[in-house]
Design an enzyme around this catalytic site. Sequence first.
Site, mmCIF file in Angstrom:
data_model
loop_
_atom_site.group_PDB
_atom_site.id
_atom_site.type_symbol
_atom_site.label_atom_id
_atom_site.label_comp_id
_atom_site.label_asym_id
_atom_site.label_seq_id
_atom_site.Cartn_x
_atom_site.Cartn_y
_atom_site.Cartn_z
ATOM 1 N N ASP A 280 0.658 -1.087 -0.020
ATOM 2 C CA ASP A 280 0.100 0.248 0.016
ATOM 3 C C ASP A 280 0.947 1.247 0.011
ATOM 4 O OD1 ASP A 280 -2.289 1.728 0.167
ATOM 5 O OD2 ASP A 280 -1.941 1.743 2.482
ATOM 6 N N THR B 162 -0.269 4.968 0.907
ATOM 7 C CA THR B 162 -0.572 5.977 2.180
ATOM 8 C C THR B 162 -0.519 4.995 3.441
ATOM 9 O OG1 THR B 162 -1.943 6.963 0.687
ATOM 10 C CG2 THR B 162 -2.227 7.444 3.182
ATOM 11 N N THR C 3 -2.435 1.108 -4.816
ATOM 12 C CA THR C 3 -3.001 2.146 -3.960
ATOM 13 C C THR C 3 -4.121 2.753 -4.314
ATOM 14 O OG1 THR C 3 -2.374 4.644 -3.068
ATOM 15 C CG2 THR C 3 -1.466 4.060 -5.222
ATOM 16 N N ARG D 202 -5.768 4.151 -8.000
ATOM 17 C CA ARG D 202 -7.064 3.921 -8.069
ATOM 18 C C ARG D 202 -7.968 2.510 -7.831
ATOM 19 N NH1 ARG D 202 -9.077 7.904 -5.248
ATOM 20 N NH2 ARG D 202 -8.986 9.724 -6.137
ATOM 21 N N LYS E 205 -6.818 -5.304 -5.452
ATOM 22 C CA LYS E 205 -5.638 -5.556 -4.803
ATOM 23 C C LYS E 205 -5.438 -7.021 -4.603
ATOM 24 C CE LYS E 205 -5.182 -1.187 -2.045
ATOM 25 N NZ LYS E 205 -4.733 -0.550 -0.675
ATOM 26 N N ASP F 178 -1.545 -0.964 5.845
ATOM 27 C CA ASP F 178 -1.729 -0.577 7.332
ATOM 28 C C ASP F 178 -3.191 -0.152 7.358
ATOM 29 O OD1 ASP F 178 -1.685 1.758 5.554
ATOM 30 O OD2 ASP F 178 -1.548 3.173 7.259
ATOM 31 N N ASP G 262 -6.478 -2.813 2.958
ATOM 32 C CA ASP G 262 -5.354 -3.528 2.564
ATOM 33 C C ASP G 262 -5.701 -5.121 3.168
ATOM 34 O OD1 ASP G 262 -3.982 -1.603 1.499
ATOM 35 O OD2 ASP G 262 -3.514 -0.960 3.505
#
Length: 1199
Positions: free
Chosen positions: A429, A431, A711, A825, A831, A851, A855
């Site tokens: 990830d 951010t 992300t 996006r 993911k 985090d 995720d």
Amino acid sequence: MTVPKEMPEKWARAGAPPSWSRKKPSWGTEEERRARANDREYNEKFQYAVRGPRPPVPSSWVGKEGQSNCIKTSKYNILTFLPVNLFEQFQEVANTYFLFLLILQLIPQISSLSWFTTIVPLVLVLTITAVKDATDDYFRHKSDNQVNNRQSQVLINGILQQEQWMNVCVGDIIKLENNQFVAADLLLLSSSEPHGLCYIETAELDGETNMKVRQAIPVTSELGDISKLAKFDGEVICEPPNNKLDKFSGTLYWKENKFPLSNQNMLLRGCVLRNTEWCFGLVIFAGPDTKLMQNSGRTKFKRTSIDRLMNTLVLWIFGFLVCMGVILAIGNAIWEHEVGTRFQVYLPWDEAVDSAFFSGFLSFWSYIIILNTVVPISLYVSVEVIRLGHSYFINWDKKMFCMKKRTPAEARTTTLNEELGQVEYIFSDKTGTLTQNIMVFNKCSINGRSYGDVFDVLGHKAELGERPEPVDFSFNPLADKKFLFWDPTLLEAVKMGDPHTHEFFRLLSLCHTVMSEEKSEGELYYKAQSPDEGALVTAARNFGFVFRSRTPKTITVHEMGTAITYQLLAILDFNNIRKRMSVIVRNPEGKIRLYCKGADTILLDRLHHSTQELLNTTTDHLNEYAGEGLRTLVLAYKDLDEEYYEEWAGRRLQASLAQDSRDDRLASVYEEVESDMMLLGATAIEDKLQQGVPETIALLTLANIKIWVLTGDKQETAVNIGYSCKMLTDDMTEVFIVTGHTVLEVREELRKAREKMMDSSRAVGNGFTYQEKLSSSRLSSVLEAVAGEYALVINGHSLAHALEADMELEFLETACACKAVICCRVTPLQKAQVVELVKKYKKAVTLAIGDGANDVSMIKTAHIGVGISGQEGIQAVLASDYSFSQFKFLQRLLLVHGRWSYLRMCKFLCYFFYKNFAFTMVHFWFGFFCGFSAQDVPEQRSMEYPKLYEPGQLNLLFNKREFFICIAQGIYTSVLMFFIPYGVFAEATRDDGTQLADYQSFAVTVATSLVIVVSVQIGLDTGYWTAINHFFIWGSLAVYFAILFAMHSNGLFDMFPNQFRFVGNAQNTLAQPTVWLTIVLTTVVCIMPVVAFRFLRLNLKPDLSDTVRYTQLVRKKQKAQHRCMRRVGRTGSRRSGYAFSHQEGFGELIMSGKNMRLSSLALSSFTTRSSSSWIESLRRKKSDSASSPSGGADKPLKG
């Protein structure tokens, strides 16, 4: 999902499709969702609107459970735990194998060993695993109960009542208050803010921490009163449950009208209400139907590649065991038929045995039991103990302990440690994982002068630790005390009244969409759409240009203590094509000016030709800033006369009212006015990475690990971070960007990317054809052998097409040929799909790290999931296999703990199979004569030479080839250990002249030889000796002799005369010199070939770890000093601006005045980050590595 016939006819007349009123109920796949407000009786006709714990359903609903807002992530309950858990455990081949042996041992006719020797360890293993699984599931139950029992205010019979989340159902109206989590997917009806606006944080959905705006449709925005809401009976017909976070399509039917609904009207479960006192929403999707749960991956049972290999090996060994049993059974039948009949008086058959054939049949099963030690259950017990020890090593590692958060690393599972040493792909990830999501105003260029660097008295640039105190902003009572800037010359220019500097900060205080709130005098809170825009406005605030307030038509700024109100004439909003934003304002003197800021690639082409000299200087500064990984932005202005503005504003109004091509017409009008601008300067913002991210990525890349960033952030923001953390560099051959909106567009862009990579490879072929180069490699894909370094950036909508069944292989081949991959996006489910795609086709070990709750799916899907305990909650940590607080600890987790775990486990398994085959095969040879009745290199070197990690990725240390080598060595050892003593004992005598060759003396000699040989062997496998090694290896020999003498002692004979009949045999046998000579001879003959082979391999063909150990010894002798790596910054022209994390359309919202009343937002504290750009040194080190296996003390080693 179809609906009953009683849909009101008035809605059909209002425009509802006639077919909806004619469909018959169908309880198959849901085709549409229907929810009527305040009508539980009506809603409960549908399976998805059943409340609480699921009640019995009508017979017409057979096979369909009712859906409530209750979620369940646990696997077991009290009734299902035992059968389900045992079923899962006996899917392990080894457990089934040992259960089969236990059954055989319960048959007295064939059992030669007691049944408890198998059942006790088997039950122990099953119990330990069951307790572990039960504990894990208990915490899942606890988490589920905590969420399901949260309280929510539900409107029932006109009264707000407290209800548990699990009892909320579709069609309910619920009230949310500030900072509360959204309980289900809601249609926003009204809020405390004007025009039905509310603000939400979506960190758990997409990882973004900046606020987002949602708005109720006008017809419901006035329903703020409970009495009005109680009378609301509108019905929503919308799309069925799905996992698309950014899309929603539906229609509200109310008062004989229909109103379209979009994603802007929805509050999704997992969001948090921010800066909004209260809001009301209508539940559309609940429980497992919510988009958050639709994107949550299922908990999967994870097993390592070594576990899977061991299952295969157990089957092979069992086949080998059967073959040995068959051979010995045939031998027994022949011996009984030819020889045994002559000794019936001395060796009578059992009562059930009536023929030599049946005797052979029984002996087959007896030998299966006797020889089962080739795979004893102790192997699995030992493996689990080793894994547990490795888990504690991770938990105890002080170098992975975060002092700031007081958080240690935690191994949340004990079953995956060795797989940490085999990772080939990391999915990360952005951010909160790579970045802190904190933007800092770092440097700027104003009228050709660069500010931000601090120089010492000699003119040298000062490093962060050498800098003086930060700039003192005490002159400004409105300054943000958390803001830090180090160059005092910029503040001096402001105080001296430099017009260019004043205009620079005036632009920053006016050209934005930030909202301001002042709770008390001088206490300002900025609400920014993106953290980078907030950083720019905060910088202007501290340097004396304080954005104070705004209305739909004005902006008030305190300029050096004087309040000035500007008339806001227009906001030219940002979008991904324009990549810039402008405002047009009129100052108190009546002068009209356009202020613009945006990406340099766009803005520099729109400047007036008179600024060419300033442009050249500013471009140099931009290149310098970009080389440091900063996010850059160009600022410009343009004066407009009244007549031109009035004429332009009229054309803008016409374009905004156009029925067709509205966006294109507006873009053309904006393009016209944003030309011939005067350059002011540039800003450089630091998107603060987590500490050590570039270095970690550099080391992992050198370890041949590919890193993909997945992300939910915008493309430009993600690309910026890619450059900042050195995943992307200006040295790359090309960065491919895939943004197609259709299947054909995406396929064409991927095809062009592959063609460019192939063409580049042919161009540098140096006389060799591409196929010739590929034939010498191990690569499974042609594209993975391309020359040059490439990167791939793909958007979420393009990725959705790329992941379709007919295109996924094309996408995977293209992506795997690239050094870096960034997917922007993407939804949480996408993911997981990307991770699953790599697992499916690449057969590589994958690791996912994140985090946030968005995720979790990715973490659960990957072979190894790592959670970072960050600012987005603990959902990722709870779903993970390993957790720690900072991304930089990943390098130590893999390169040190992972590599050591893999190395130790492989050494243990090789030694274990060797030892057990050596022991078991002695029994096999005896059957023909009895009637057929280490440590490694230090941790610092693991980090210094990442190539040491590669053997795990290639699975070189324990595979089928290594297994057969161990088996062959074990058989070789067993032959020598049996036949050398057999040959000696054939003619040997005792000291008193009696024959030495009795059964018990022979057994003692062989057993002692075996224990000594395998102890010496494990000593040879030990690379680093400690007191613990010595204690256990030589202590095990002492324990063996102690047990041996005890078994042949008078004491045991007195207690168990039938079991321990050979009193004094061990003492008498080991007192004979011949026996000890035989043991020494056997040991030397068994061990010398191993020593010779390893000596020759070390000198003729050492591997990298051997070379590193040798280099380490040389360095110790020479006491050479380690050279420090030189810090090198990235140079280049890659830049971008603040606006790339900005949401289009916010300017129009400001001008409408709909969002003028806001609550507070405390800005994040600003900290500084030390420069960390030494990846180039690492790359040079890799390319300049020496090829000599025993290079000098100071020469880098080739990986």
